[in-house]
Design an enzyme around this catalytic site. Sequence first.
Site, short mmCIF file in Angstrom:
data_model
loop_
_atom_site.label_atom_id
_atom_site.label_comp_id
_atom_site.label_asym_id
_atom_site.label_seq_id
_atom_site.Cartn_x
_atom_site.Cartn_y
_atom_site.Cartn_z
N PRO A 157 0.80 -1.56 -0.25
CA PRO A 157 0.05 0.44 -0.03
C PRO A 157 0.60 1.67 0.00
O PRO A 157 0.80 2.11 0.92
CB PRO A 157 -0.83 -0.25 1.63
CG PRO A 157 0.36 -0.87 2.48
CD PRO A 157 0.54 -1.66 1.71
N CYS A 158 1.66 1.67 -0.77
CA CYS A 158 2.41 2.74 -1.05
C CYS A 158 1.57 3.74 -1.46
O CYS A 158 1.72 5.42 -0.83
CB CYS A 158 3.19 3.17 -2.70
SG CYS A 158 2.09 2.41 -4.15
#
Length: 250
Positions: A157-158
């Site tokens: 989850p950047c």
Amino acid sequence: MIEESLADLATEPPASVTSGTLLGTGLVDGASVWESPVGDVVVAFNPSGVVSVDLASTPGIEAAHEVRFGRRLVEARAPKAWASRIDRAIEQGQPGDLPLDLRTLTGFQREILGITAAIPRGEVRPYGWLARAAANPGAVRAVGSVMAKNPVPLVVPCHRVVRSDGTVGAYSLGGADNKRTLLDHEGVDPAELEALARAGTRFIGSDTTGIYCLPTCRHARRISAGHRIAFASDADAVAAGYRPCQVCTP
């Protein structure tokens, strides 16, 4: 249709692709379309794990994939045991037990993505936080580069990584609007994040516990308005006698 364009690349009938004949050679990656909060995405995979995630609407996915990974894409069904894992990884924004094939990345890149994968749903962390977590506080720009080149957004989850000033920042999977959509989907208010950034608020303290947190920490969100203390830096919080949260480790 992305499925049709992928099928056109196959040198064997689709049935043999599905059975793993081509995937087992290591010369191709399979690809299927999956739903996500920001629209359909193409998930590429091989027997080692998921390789990449791209918006299905992105032009030239097949050519870009071959340039980046050195393998062609062919239409294929993911292994049955992975289907629910891919669904869950996309929805939860964490890989969990889904295998990932990150062999093309450097050790530092894999380390940063591993730290990113552990950021809780509904919370964000600044680039500098990731650099410190990797025991390399001077690597803030390098962390930003890793986020920009993350091959498996949504799964790692950047979108939960923001600029050091607290602003939302860019996002490789369709831009900042998609990043805001994902954060909102997880219960984070991007407008509030931006407002805190403009006000210079980097940390939130509780005058009842004497603890300060990152603004989206689950504990910070429980602090009632009358007991919230804003801090511009960790040094300010420490000077005021506050100690860091052991959960979000600001």
